[in-house]
Enzyme design. Structure first.
Site, PDB file in Angstrom:
ATOM      1  N   SER A  78       5.619  18.356   9.884  1.00 46.83           N
ATOM      2  CA  SER A  78       5.822  18.808  11.666  1.00 46.83           C
ATOM      3  C   SER A  78       4.924  20.034  11.980  1.00 46.83           C
ATOM      4  O   SER A  78       4.501  19.974  13.096  1.00 46.83           O
ATOM      5  CB  SER A  78       7.361  19.690  11.639  1.00 46.83           C
ATOM      6  OG  SER A  78       8.230  18.652  11.253  1.00 46.83           O
TER       7      SER A  78
ATOM      8  N   GLU B 112       1.702  19.709  11.557  1.00 50.22           N
ATOM      9  CA  GLU B 112       0.647  19.197  12.079  1.00 50.22           C
ATOM     10  C   GLU B 112       0.790  18.209  13.335  1.00 50.22           C
ATOM     11  O   GLU B 112      -0.118  17.816  14.098  1.00 50.22           O
ATOM     12  CB  GLU B 112       0.264  18.311  10.982  1.00 50.22           C
ATOM     13  CG  GLU B 112      -0.467  19.023   9.491  1.00 50.22           C
ATOM     14  CD  GLU B 112       0.556  19.305   8.835  1.00 50.22           C
ATOM     15  OE1 GLU B 112       0.307  20.522   8.019  1.00 50.22           O
ATOM     16  OE2 GLU B 112       1.788  18.812   8.998  1.00 50.22           O
TER      17      GLU B 112
ATOM     18  N   THR C 184      13.112  30.608   1.771  1.00 51.11           N
ATOM     19  CA  THR C 184      11.917  31.531   2.410  1.00 51.11           C
ATOM     20  C   THR C 184      12.176  31.573   3.899  1.00 51.11           C
ATOM     21  O   THR C 184      12.614  30.957   4.463  1.00 51.11           O
ATOM     22  CB  THR C 184      10.694  31.059   1.738  1.00 51.11           C
ATOM     23  OG1 THR C 184      10.475  29.695   2.321  1.00 51.11           O
ATOM     24  CG2 THR C 184      10.823  31.022   0.252  1.00 51.11           C
TER      25      THR C 184
ATOM     26  N   HIS D  28       9.528  30.778   5.703  1.00 54.71           N
ATOM     27  CA  HIS D  28       8.744  29.434   5.944  1.00 54.71           C
ATOM     28  C   HIS D  28       9.416  28.796   7.082  1.00 54.71           C
ATOM     29  O   HIS D  28       8.823  28.427   7.960  1.00 54.71           O
ATOM     30  CB  HIS D  28       8.451  28.690   4.940  1.00 54.71           C
ATOM     31  CG  HIS D  28       7.586  27.429   4.995  1.00 54.71           C
ATOM     32  ND1 HIS D  28       7.839  26.267   5.136  1.00 54.71           N
ATOM     33  CD2 HIS D  28       6.278  27.603   5.300  1.00 54.71           C
ATOM     34  CE1 HIS D  28       6.962  25.505   5.232  1.00 54.71           C
ATOM     35  NE2 HIS D  28       6.070  26.274   5.470  1.00 54.71           N
TER      36      HIS D  28
END
Length: 154
Positions: free
Chosen positions: A56, A58, A86, A88
């Site tokens: 996602s 990119e 995390t 992220h």
């Protein structure tokens, strides 16, 4: 008073679908939903280009590149970001969302948002064609309407 509305006919429209490969169990279903929507609304698979990217994160760059070609009436972005343990998830979800919005504003081409951001894989499955519908279908429907709306305004 004048009211301008976009119609839901995909006939004659050209679409590029940018889809992330990460979580492809989900993204392939989103892609199926998007293609189904376009075809059901009078579009042709011959007028659909699919570009696969790693994930996602990119998507915005490639969405911008394809939008700038002028070949497409709309770009449909499909991906799945699923929360882990995390931070992220928050970073990716926020940047993808901002990036897609910027692409549309900068290129003046409709770029629809079909990125799932869910807490669990089960929630993603539900939104990719089961209990909660198919968000790929919904993103394509938005792209069809916006492409027609842009044509009406021009």
């Amino acid at each position: 008073m004048t009211e301008i509305n976009g119609n839901l006919s995909a006939e004659g429209l050209n679409f590029c679908i940018v889809v992330g490969r990460f979580n492809d169990l989900i993204t392939n279903k989103l892609l199926e939903g998007a293609i189904d929507c376009i075809v059901r609304h009078g579009g042709s698979e011959d007028n659909i280009t699919v570009v696969r990217v790693p994930g996602s994160f990119e998507i915005p760059l490639i969405a911008k590149k394809v939008a700038k070609t002028g070949k497409y009436d709309a770009v449909i972005c499909l991906g799945a970001v699923i929360r882990g343990s995390t931070p992220h998830f928050e970073y990716v979800a926020a940047e993808v969302t901002k990036g897609i919005a910027l692409v549309s504003l900068e290129t003046e081409i409709p770029v629809s948002y079909g990125i799932l951001t869910t807490d669990t894989i089960e929630q993603a499955v539900e939104r990719a064609g089961t209990k909660m519908g198919n968000k790929g279908f919904d993103a394509a429907l938005s792209a069809i309407e916006m492409a027609n709306l842009i044509k009406e305004i021009r």
